[in-house]
Enzyme design. Structure first.
Site, PDB file in Angstrom:
ATOM      1  N   ASN A 105       0.991  -1.140  -0.073  1.00  0.00           N
ATOM      2  CA  ASN A 105       0.072  -0.061  -0.109  1.00  0.00           C
ATOM      3  C   ASN A 105       0.868   1.225  -0.075  1.00  0.00           C
ATOM      4  O   ASN A 105       0.332   2.474  -0.662  1.00  0.00           O
ATOM      5  CB  ASN A 105      -0.969   0.068   1.053  1.00  0.00           C
ATOM      6  CG  ASN A 105      -0.263  -0.038   2.545  1.00  0.00           C
ATOM      7  OD1 ASN A 105       0.730  -1.028   2.638  1.00  0.00           O
ATOM      8  ND2 ASN A 105      -0.866   0.361   3.511  1.00  0.00           N
ATOM      9  N   GLU A 143       4.436  -4.210  12.569  1.00  0.00           N
ATOM     10  CA  GLU A 143       3.399  -3.163  12.512  1.00  0.00           C
ATOM     11  C   GLU A 143       2.347  -3.764  11.807  1.00  0.00           C
ATOM     12  O   GLU A 143       2.381  -3.895  10.371  1.00  0.00           O
ATOM     13  CB  GLU A 143       4.031  -2.052  11.849  1.00  0.00           C
ATOM     14  CG  GLU A 143       3.001  -0.723  11.920  1.00  0.00           C
ATOM     15  CD  GLU A 143       1.855  -0.635  10.480  1.00  0.00           C
ATOM     16  OE1 GLU A 143       0.855  -0.972  10.779  1.00  0.00           O
ATOM     17  OE2 GLU A 143       2.794  -0.280   9.518  1.00  0.00           O
ATOM     18  N   CYS A 154      -3.469   1.214   6.807  1.00  0.00           N
ATOM     19  CA  CYS A 154      -3.442   0.570   8.430  1.00  0.00           C
ATOM     20  C   CYS A 154      -3.951   1.618   9.301  1.00  0.00           C
ATOM     21  O   CYS A 154      -4.566   0.978  10.161  1.00  0.00           O
ATOM     22  CB  CYS A 154      -2.212   0.045   8.608  1.00  0.00           C
ATOM     23  SG  CYS A 154      -0.798   0.917   8.842  1.00  0.00           S
ATOM     24  N   GLU A 186       8.703   2.134  14.802  1.00  0.00           N
ATOM     25  CA  GLU A 186       9.354   2.913  13.577  1.00  0.00           C
ATOM     26  C   GLU A 186       9.298   4.204  13.675  1.00  0.00           C
ATOM     27  O   GLU A 186       8.186   4.993  13.806  1.00  0.00           O
ATOM     28  CB  GLU A 186       8.933   2.273  12.432  1.00  0.00           C
ATOM     29  CG  GLU A 186       9.171   0.568  12.307  1.00  0.00           C
ATOM     30  CD  GLU A 186       8.579   0.048  10.957  1.00  0.00           C
ATOM     31  OE1 GLU A 186       9.441  -0.756  10.254  1.00  0.00           O
ATOM     32  OE2 GLU A 186       7.528   0.575  10.486  1.00  0.00           O
TER      33      GLU A 186
END
Length: 516
Positions: A175, A276, A310, A492
Site C-alpha cells: 500500500n 506493525e 492501516c 518505527e
C-alpha cells in the site's frame, strides 16, 4: 491519457512500459544483490499489473528459498565493513540518498501509480512523506550514544555502548511501498546495519529503484539488497529470510495473521522483530467537536489511497445529536471525488491495488446491509463504468458510505482496507470508550472534541499505540509509529526508539584503583 511506451526486457519477454521516464536507467526488473542485478535461480518471472487498467506491464524474478542465502551472505559481508563506518559518514550517505530520491520524484511517482493505482498527487505525497524518514535518520545517525555511570559497587565504573546489530530483513507491503521501504531501510542504514528487502509481489519495482538510488548515493555494495518473489513463493522466501542464522532483525508490516507467523519464526530463533500489523481504528466525533475540522480530517484520512492504509478510520462513531448532520456533510464532501486511473489529472481516488480485495469489500457491504445498514453513497460493488469512463479492466469501487451500522456487523470487527466507510451512533463517553476498545487491535484511534478534560481521558483510556486528538493522520518521521495488542510491537520512526531497534547495547564495567 497519452502515454509514451518504452520496452523493458524481462529476460523472457518484452514488457511495454506505459509511461515515459526522464531517467530510463532507473527502472529495473532484476533483483539487486551486492550491487549487481541478479536473476533468480528459479529462472521464472511474475507479472506486475497496473490496477487502473488490469494490464500487466512489468515482470520481476520469482525468487525461491535457494536465492536467500546468497543475498544474506553478501549483506553480512558488507556489514563487516559498513558497521565500522563513522556515524557522520552514514549521515552524509543518507543525506545524499535523500536528495537523489527527491530529484527522481517525477519518475518514482509514475512507477508508484502503475504499481499501486493511487492518484499521481498521492504518489508525490508518498515520496515526500517517505523521503522525510531518510532525512530524519540522517540526523539520528549522528546521535547514537551510550552512557556512563558510577557503580554502586566500590571503585567501579560502568559504560554502555551501542553497536549495529547485523543483517536486517524488511518484509514490506504494497500500500505504501516507497514510504515503508524508506522508513525501515533508513533506520537500519543509519544504525550501521545492512538490509535485505522483500517487497510485495504487487510493488517490487519501486524498491528496486530505491536500491539503485542508494548505490548512486554511495552506500557500499551489499548494504541494500532486494529479493523479489511472487505471491505463491512469498511464504517460503519470507520464512527462509526470517530463519537465516545471519539475519539478526526482521521488520514486518502487514496483516496480524502473517505478523504472528513472522514473530513466531523470529522468537524460535531468538532474533529481534518489529511488527506493525492490522488496525481496526475508531474515529470518535463528539457533539462539541468542530465539525468542519472533523469532516476535513476524516475525508483525508479515509479516502487516501482508496482507504488502503492501516491507520485509516475503520469505524466512525458519531454522537447521536449530530449524527444526521455529520452524515450529510461527509456524503456531500465525498461526492466530489473523481474515480479513475491514477495518471489521469482529473482523478482524485483510484482503484484498489489488488483485484481480490473487491470480493472481500463486496462481502463486507452485503453483510452490513443484510443486518440493517443503509447505503447512502456508492453501490458497494465493483464499478465497470463511471461518468463515461470505461473502468471494466481496472479494480474499481466507488466510495461507499453506510449508515445505521451496528456492532454485530462483520465490518465492525475486520479491517476494511478499501473505499467503504461505516458510520455508527453513540450516546455517552463511557459507552463509546468501551465500544472503541472492543477489538483485539490497537494501532490508532482518533477523537474529535473541544472538551480538554475529555481529551485527556480519551488519550489515557483508548487502547491504541497512536491517538489523534482533533487530527486525523498524524504519522511523521519525528513521531514513534506502532501499535499495541494484535496491532504489533516495536516502533518505527521517532526519536531514539526507532534506531534502537537496530542496535545492541553492551554494558562494560571496569575497576578503578582508588590510589595513585
Amino acid at each position: 491519457m497519452s502515454l509514451q511506451s518504452d520496452s523493458m526486457d524481462s529476460g523472457t519477454r518484452q514488457i511495454r512500459v506505459p509511461f515515459e521516464l526522464f531517467d530510463k536507467t532507473l527502472l529495473h526488473n532484476e533483483c539487486y544483490i551486492d550491487g549487481e542485478w541478479y536473476f533468480s535461480l528459479s529462472g521464472n518471472y511474475f507479472g506486475v499489473t497496473d490496477p487502473g487498467s488490469g494490464t500487466e506491464w512489468g515482470a520481476c524474478p520469482d525468487c525461491i528459498p535457494e536465492d536467500v542465502d546468497n543475498a544474506v551472505q553478501k549483506a553480512h559481508t558488507a556489514f563487516q565493513l559498513y558497521s565500522r563506518t563513522n556515524p557522520r559518514t552514514r549521515a552524509q550517505l543518507l543525506s545524499r540518498w535523500y536528495q537523489l530520491i527527491l530529484s527522481a520524484k517525477d519518475d518514482l511517482a509514475k512507477i508508484l501509480v502503475y504499481e499501486t493505482g493511487k492518484p499521481l498527487a498521492e504518489a508525490y505525497g508518498e515520496i515526500e512523506y517517505g523521503a522525510s524518514f531518510t532525512w530524519w535518520f540522517s540526523g539520528e545517525a549522528d546521535r547514537i550514544r551510550g552512557s556512563t555511570l558510577v557503580s554502586a559497587a566500590k571503585n567501579r565504573r560502568t559504560v554502555t555502548i551501542k553497536q549495529p546489530m547485523g543483517v536486517a530483513v524488511a518484509l514490506v507491503p504494497w500500500n505504501f511501498p516507497l514510504a515503508l521501504v524508506l522508513r525501515k531501510v533508513s533506520a537500519a542504514l543509519a544504525a550501521g546495519c545492512t538490509m535485505v528487502v522483500k517487497p510485495s509481489p504487487e510493488t517490487p519495482l519501486t524498491a528496486l529503484s530505491l536500491a539503485d538510488l542508494a548505490t548512486r548515493a554511495g552506500f557500499p555494495k551489499g548494504a541494500f539488497n532486494v529479493l523479489t518473489t511472487s505471491l505463491e513463493n512469498t511464504p517460503a522466501v519470507a520464512e527462509s529470510l526470517c530463519t537465516h542464522p545471519l539475519v539478526k532483525k526482521v521488520t514486518f508490516t502487514g496483516s496480524t495473521r502473517v505478523g504472528k507467523i513472522v514473530a513466531r519464526l523470529c522468537a524460535e530463533n531468538l532474533k529481534k522483530s518489529t511488527c506493525e500489523l492490522g488496525g481496526n481504528c475508531p474515529l470518535i466525533c463528539f457533539a462539541d467537536a468542530d465539525l468542519d475540522v472533523a469532516i476535513d480530517q476524516l475525508f483525508a484520512l479515509k479516502w487516501r489511497h482508496a482507504g488502503q492504509a492501516c491507520i485509516t478510520a475503520n469505524r466512525v462513531y458519531v454522537e447521536r445529536t449530530i449524527y444526521e448532520d455529520f452524515i450529510e456533510r461527509i456524503v456531500q464532501r465525498t461526492e466530489s471525488l473523481v474515480l479513475g486511473h491514477g495518471l489521469d489529472s482529473a482523478t482524485t481516488i483510484g482503484p484498489v491495488t489488488v483485484e481480490r480485495s473487491l470480493d472481500r469489500l463486496e462481502s463486507l457491504v452485503s453483510d452490513a446491509v443484510s443486518k440493517g445498514a443503509k447505503i447512502v453513497l456508492g453501490v458497494g460493488t465493483r464499478v465497470r463504468e463511471n461518468d463515461g469512463k470505461d473502468l471494466s479492466k481496472g479494480f474499481f469501487m466507488k466510495p461507499t458510505i453506510l449508515v445505521d451500522m451496528t456492532d454485530d456487523m462483520t465490518m465492525t470487527h475486520e479491517e476494511v482496507f478499501g473505499p467503504v466507510l461505516g458510520i455508527y451512533s453513540f450516546d455517552t463517553e463511557e459507552e463509546i470508550t468501551r465500544r472503541a476498545n472492543a477489538t483485539p487491535y490497537g494501532l490508532a484511534s482518533y477523537v474529535f472534541t473541544d472538551n480538554t478534560h475529555r481529551i485527556w481521558r480519551m488519550m489515557e483510556n483508548l487502547e491504541a499505540g497512536m491517538i489523534g486528538l482533533n487530527v486525523g493522520n498524524s504519522s511523521a518521521a519525528e513521531a514513534p509509529f506502532g501499535g499495541m495488542k494484535d496491532s504489533g510491537w516495536g516502533k518505527e520512526s521517532g526519536k531514539d526508539i526507532a534506531i534502537d531497534e537496530y542496535l545492541v547495547s553492551k554494558t562494560c564495567t571496569m575497576l578503578i584503583k582508588d590510589h595513585y
